[in-house]
Motif scaffolding. Structure first.
Motif, mmCIF file in Angstrom:
data_model
loop_
_atom_site.group_PDB
_atom_site.id
_atom_site.type_symbol
_atom_site.label_atom_id
_atom_site.label_comp_id
_atom_site.label_asym_id
_atom_site.label_seq_id
_atom_site.Cartn_x
_atom_site.Cartn_y
_atom_site.Cartn_z
ATOM 1 N N LEU A 214 0.985 -1.397 0.135
ATOM 2 C CA LEU A 214 0.251 0.240 0.006
ATOM 3 C C LEU A 214 0.647 1.225 -0.325
ATOM 4 C CD1 LEU A 214 -2.870 1.222 0.529
ATOM 5 C CD2 LEU A 214 -2.593 1.426 2.676
ATOM 6 N N PHE A 215 2.004 1.293 0.438
ATOM 7 C CA PHE A 215 3.252 2.247 0.905
ATOM 8 C C PHE A 215 3.551 2.924 -0.182
ATOM 9 C CE2 PHE A 215 3.749 1.393 5.144
ATOM 10 C CZ PHE A 215 2.317 1.998 5.695
ATOM 11 N N ALA A 216 4.123 1.571 -0.915
ATOM 12 C CA ALA A 216 4.484 1.607 -2.460
ATOM 13 C C ALA A 216 3.758 2.369 -2.997
ATOM 14 C CB ALA A 216 4.735 0.244 -3.048
ATOM 15 N N MET A 217 2.726 1.564 -3.482
ATOM 16 C CA MET A 217 1.275 2.087 -4.448
ATOM 17 C C MET A 217 0.742 3.571 -4.366
ATOM 18 S SD MET A 217 1.429 -0.408 -6.383
ATOM 19 C CE MET A 217 -0.048 -0.094 -7.371
ATOM 20 N N THR A 218 0.413 4.038 -3.228
ATOM 21 C CA THR A 218 -0.078 5.245 -2.582
ATOM 22 C C THR A 218 1.179 6.485 -2.937
ATOM 23 O OG1 THR A 218 -1.115 6.677 -1.708
ATOM 24 C CG2 THR A 218 0.555 5.029 -0.357
ATOM 25 N N ALA A 219 2.494 6.035 -2.780
ATOM 26 C CA ALA A 219 2.915 6.771 -3.443
ATOM 27 C C ALA A 219 4.037 6.646 -4.951
ATOM 28 C CB ALA A 219 5.248 6.362 -2.363
ATOM 29 N N ASN A 220 3.041 6.034 -5.424
ATOM 30 C CA ASN A 220 3.801 5.883 -7.210
ATOM 31 C C ASN A 220 2.139 6.496 -7.207
ATOM 32 O OD1 ASN A 220 6.068 4.758 -8.039
ATOM 33 N ND2 ASN A 220 5.653 3.657 -6.297
ATOM 34 N N ASN A 221 1.054 7.249 -6.278
ATOM 35 C CA ASN A 221 0.235 7.260 -7.449
ATOM 36 C C ASN A 221 -0.590 6.441 -8.168
ATOM 37 O OD1 ASN A 221 -2.097 9.496 -7.261
ATOM 38 N ND2 ASN A 221 -1.224 10.294 -9.295
ATOM 39 N N TRP A 222 -0.393 5.291 -7.180
ATOM 40 C CA TRP A 222 -0.963 3.845 -7.742
ATOM 41 C C TRP A 222 -0.919 4.131 -9.441
ATOM 42 C CZ3 TRP A 222 -3.624 0.622 -4.736
ATOM 43 C CH2 TRP A 222 -4.019 1.163 -3.102
ATOM 44 N N SER A 223 0.455 4.270 -9.904
ATOM 45 C CA SER A 223 0.680 4.412 -11.555
ATOM 46 C C SER A 223 0.765 2.854 -11.650
ATOM 47 C CB SER A 223 1.788 4.636 -11.196
ATOM 48 O OG SER A 223 2.278 4.429 -12.417
ATOM 49 N N GLY A 224 0.119 2.707 -13.013
ATOM 50 C CA GLY A 224 0.011 0.505 -13.310
ATOM 51 C C GLY A 224 -1.326 0.433 -12.919
ATOM 52 N N PHE A 225 -2.020 0.605 -12.568
ATOM 53 C CA PHE A 225 -2.391 0.190 -11.459
ATOM 54 C C PHE A 225 -4.264 -0.147 -11.677
ATOM 55 C CE2 PHE A 225 -6.034 -0.849 -7.547
ATOM 56 C CZ PHE A 225 -5.245 -2.042 -7.229
ATOM 57 N N ASP A 226 -4.683 -1.484 -11.780
ATOM 58 C CA ASP A 226 -5.585 -1.557 -12.592
ATOM 59 C C ASP A 226 -6.859 -2.772 -11.785
ATOM 60 O OD1 ASP A 226 -7.780 -2.308 -13.748
ATOM 61 O OD2 ASP A 226 -7.286 -3.194 -16.343
ATOM 62 N N PRO A 227 -7.317 -1.926 -11.263
ATOM 63 C CA PRO A 227 -8.432 -2.852 -10.367
ATOM 64 C C PRO A 227 -9.681 -3.451 -10.243
ATOM 65 C CG PRO A 227 -9.473 -0.260 -10.841
ATOM 66 C CD PRO A 227 -8.089 -0.427 -11.390
ATOM 67 N N VAL A 228 -9.730 -3.667 -11.563
ATOM 68 C CA VAL A 228 -10.103 -4.709 -12.627
ATOM 69 C C VAL A 228 -9.727 -6.050 -12.528
ATOM 70 C CG1 VAL A 228 -12.026 -5.454 -14.534
ATOM 71 C CG2 VAL A 228 -11.889 -3.274 -13.460
ATOM 72 N N ILE A 229 -8.428 -6.478 -12.731
ATOM 73 C CA ILE A 229 -7.455 -7.149 -12.879
ATOM 74 C C ILE A 229 -6.985 -7.607 -11.328
ATOM 75 C CG2 ILE A 229 -8.397 -7.530 -15.618
ATOM 76 C CD1 ILE A 229 -5.021 -6.310 -15.298
ATOM 77 N N GLU A 230 -6.659 -6.725 -10.779
ATOM 78 C CA GLU A 230 -5.887 -7.004 -9.329
ATOM 79 C C GLU A 230 -6.445 -7.952 -8.431
ATOM 80 O OE1 GLU A 230 -3.116 -6.655 -7.035
ATOM 81 O OE2 GLU A 230 -2.846 -5.410 -8.314
ATOM 82 N N GLN A 231 -5.793 -8.612 -8.263
ATOM 83 C CA GLN A 231 -5.781 -10.374 -7.993
ATOM 84 C C GLN A 231 -5.924 -9.293 -5.560
ATOM 85 O OE1 GLN A 231 -6.592 -12.819 -9.097
ATOM 86 N NE2 GLN A 231 -6.694 -12.007 -10.637
ATOM 87 N N ASP A 232 -5.354 -8.931 -5.198
ATOM 88 C CA ASP A 232 -5.410 -8.119 -4.016
ATOM 89 C C ASP A 232 -6.683 -7.032 -3.595
ATOM 90 O OD1 ASP A 232 -4.973 -7.468 -1.342
ATOM 91 O OD2 ASP A 232 -2.363 -6.749 -2.550
#
Length: 671
Positions: A214-232
């Motif tokens: 979570l720290f890594a994703m929020t610090a990178n402004n969720w760059s490359g994150f896809d909530p549809v295909i994300e397994q977590d």
């Protein structure tokens, strides 16, 4: 008496039922809505932080704003700063360092804490103070208290295993926000206290490994994150929370530096529960899952009553993301941050320091001096248009101290060219500037005599009066400082008690021949074979106070000089009798050994009989403490047996009454 015991038993059953409901209420975590409500309230607080930053800038010499510098540049005036605030504040800070006192443990219950035990705990407090560098943290907080009006000191356990177990550190005011509606100076009635800490990603991940992604994703402004295909699913929920929150993203993440801001939230949960009044006067929360509490309640030794009280909890958030929520790990029921308030406004409660009253005269001094020097270095030129050939070149030449001006040969006979010195008002400017310098002392209360400078006072009595007046002026801010310093000592003492409890500890008190050993948490057994603990630190009832005598080297030197002057006036035989005390009052590295040699040479060294008598007295005292503990254990067992006998008697009478009622009902056909 029997009716009271029966009523107590019924109350215990009700208590056990209601306590479970209260536990469920108290253990609920801090919600995101509550956090956002706190943050909204923080934005509505008075804007005192801007003024505090300005006061700190004036101490550092940054006294001219960008607008003022631009105006001076346009006028051609030099940007001069004569910082009179810094030496004034440094004088106050020097007084604190000179009159600093140690913490001392004062027993409140002679049965549980003897004078020797209090002396041993005071020595351990001094060691903990030195290990944690508490003096430095408190001095930094006092400096912030005088400058900007507020300083903070953190008193907590150290998480780094390679450091001392206690952490006493100064915390800058920019990191901490608190409940503005709190009225008590120690924030004992505050609903919350929030500390915002910016941490690098690796540091935050090492501190809390579970939300590392979570720290890594929020610090990178969720760059490359896809909530549809994300397994977590946890990350997907965090992404949705961050999308829906009203909090500004810049408040908790720094994309450039790869940092996140963690919110450390201490808050109070007010609940209704049940407390126990102990025979020694203490009041503790009733824990019905604790066997000792249950036995004491059943035996009638303690009194249980309903009450409203608060529980301190700790929650961690990263912006709107919930991380952790636990009960407070400390037993003092306070937030582990001590505020050092300077002065507070009566209307708004906003804190401010000594510098606020000195800003206006300081601005006047800077403006007057700049204008005075500009006026002294300026020249007024009165010339006709045809007086010189090139007016710009003439202006540049006149600005030189060795100016040489050639007039135009074609000028009219009555053409005027005159250069005048423009310093007529310099004397008046200087006089007004001197008055402004006096206003600095009058506004702060710190006179030149306290700073070691020449003043208008000529006699020693007048100088002492000015110094005493300055000390009286600082009485309020120094009272607030002593109050906060004592709070730091009380919190550190609670941590010390928890660290010392549960294991035997040997403390050496005194030096040289007068040195003695005080044992803490000594396991022993009473006459019935039950285990007991002598000098149990966990049961100590004591308060931490500030010593009356300062412990600084300057003060010790003054005391040594006074003792030396008194000794000189004594007869020679009496001077020899107190020579060892004079040596021990010095700061010599081996003063104890020197004093012992003086006693041996003078024949005043304690004899073996006296030493044996002292040891015998210590042994008798230990035996008395053990006997007292045994008597208390027997008293507890006797009271428990008597209470159990009364309960059995009540049960037998109740059974007999029910049997009699049943017999009457059987022989009565109308029943």
């Amino acid at each position: 008496m029997d009716t009271e015991n029966s009523t107590e038993q019924q109350a215990v059953c009700v208590v056990q039922h209601k306590a479970q409901q209260n536990d469920a209420l108290a253990d609920c975590a801090l919600s995101r809505e509550e956090l956002e409500s706190m943050l909204r309230e923080m934005r509505q607080q008075p804007n005192w932080r801007k003024e505090a930053d300005r006061a700190a800038d004036y101490y550092d010499g940054n006294q001219l704003s960008a607008e003022t510098l631009e105006i001076l540049r346009t006028r051609g005036q030099p940007p001069l700063v004569t910082n009179l605030i810094k030496p004034t504040i440094d004088t106050v800070l020097g007084m604190e360092a000179k009159t600093r006192t140690d913490w001392r443990v004062r027993p409140e219950d002679d049965d549980q804490c003897s004078d020797e035990m209090a002396e041993a705990l005071s020595l351990r407090m001094k060691i903990a103070e030195a290990e944690s560098r508490a003096d430095r943290a408190i001095s930094d907080a006092y400096a912030a208290q005088c400058k900007s009006g507020l300083g903070w000191v953190e008193v907590s356990r150290e998480s780094d295993p390679f450091r001392p177990p206690y952490r006493v550190r100064y915390v800058h005011r920019r990191e901490i926000y608190w409940d503005w509606l709190a009225k008590e100076p120690d924030l004992s009635d505050a609903r919350y206290l929030i500390r915002r800490q910016w941490l690098e990603i690796d540091q935050a991940s090492a501190m809390m490994p579970q939300p590392a992604k979570l720290f890594a994703m929020t610090a990178n402004n969720w760059s490359g994150f896809d909530p549809v295909i994300e397994q977590d699913t946890g990350l997907a929920q965090s992404w949705a929370i961050e999308r829906d929150t009203r909090m500004d993203a810049n408040d908790w993440r720094d994309v450039e530096r790869q940092r996140v801001c963690l919110y450390e939230i201490w808050y109070r949960k007010y609940v209704r529960g049940f407390v126990m009044d102990l025979p020694d006067g203490r009041t503790v929360e009733a824990d019905f899952s604790n066997i000792d509490h249950a036995q004491a309640i059943a035996a009638g030794i303690v009194r249980v009553r309903p009450a409203m009280f608060h529980r301190v909890r700790l929650a961690w958030y990263c912006g709107p993301h919930f991380l952790h929520d636990i009960p407070s790990p400390y037993k003092h029921r306070m937030f582990p941050y001590v505020p050092f308030f300077g002065y507070r406004e009566d209307l708004t409660g906003a804190p401010y320091g000594i510098i606020r009253a000195m800003i206006a005269p300081q601005d006047e001094i800077n403006a007057r001096k700049s204008k005075m020097l500009w006026s002294l270095n300026s020249r007024r030129v009165i010339a006709d248009a045809d007086a010189v050939a090139d007016h710009q070149k003439t202006m540049d030449e006149i600005a030189r101290p060795d100016a040489y001006v050639v007039l135009d040969s074609r000028r009219a006979p009555n053409s005027v060219f005159r250069v005048e010195q423009a310093g007529e008002l310099a004397a008046q400017q200087f006089q007004v500037m001197q008055e402004a310098k006096q206003e600095i002392s009058q506004a702060s209360g710190i006179h030149k005599s306290m700073m070691g400078q020449a003043s208008g006072a000529t006699s020693g009595l007048a100088i002492n009066s000015l110094v005493e007046q300055g000390i009286n002026t600082l009485s309020e801010i120094n009272d607030n400082y002593r109050y906060a310093r004592r709070m730091v000592g009380e919190m550190l003492f609670e941590l010390l008690k928890q660290q010392l409890s549960g294991r035997p500890v040997k403390v050496l008190v005194g030096n040289g021949a007068s040195q003695k050993t005080v044992m803490l948490n000594v396991p022993a057994t009473d006459e019935s074979g039950q285990p007991i603990i002598v000098n149990d630190v966990s049961r100590v009832r004591a308060s931490v106070v500030l010593d009356d005598v300062p412990s600084t080297p300057t003060f010790r030197l003054q005391q040594l000089q006074m003792l030396s002057e008194i000794t000189k006036s004594l007869p020679p035989q009496m001077q020899a009798a107190i020579a060892d005390f004079i040596v021990e009052a010095t700061d010599l590295p081996k003063r104890t050994e020197v004093a012992e040699r003086i006693r041996a040479a003078s024949g005043i060294q304690p004899s073996e009989a006296q030493q044996a008598q002292q040891m015998q007295a210590m042994q008798m005292q230990a035996q008395q403490m053990q006997m007292q503990a045994q008597m208390e254990q027997k008293k507890f067992a006797l009271e428990a047996a008597e209470s159990a006998a009364r309960i059995r008697k009540l049960n037998a009478e109740a059974d007999s009454e029910r049997a009699r009622a049943s017999g009457i009902a059987a022989h009565n056909p109308l029943a």
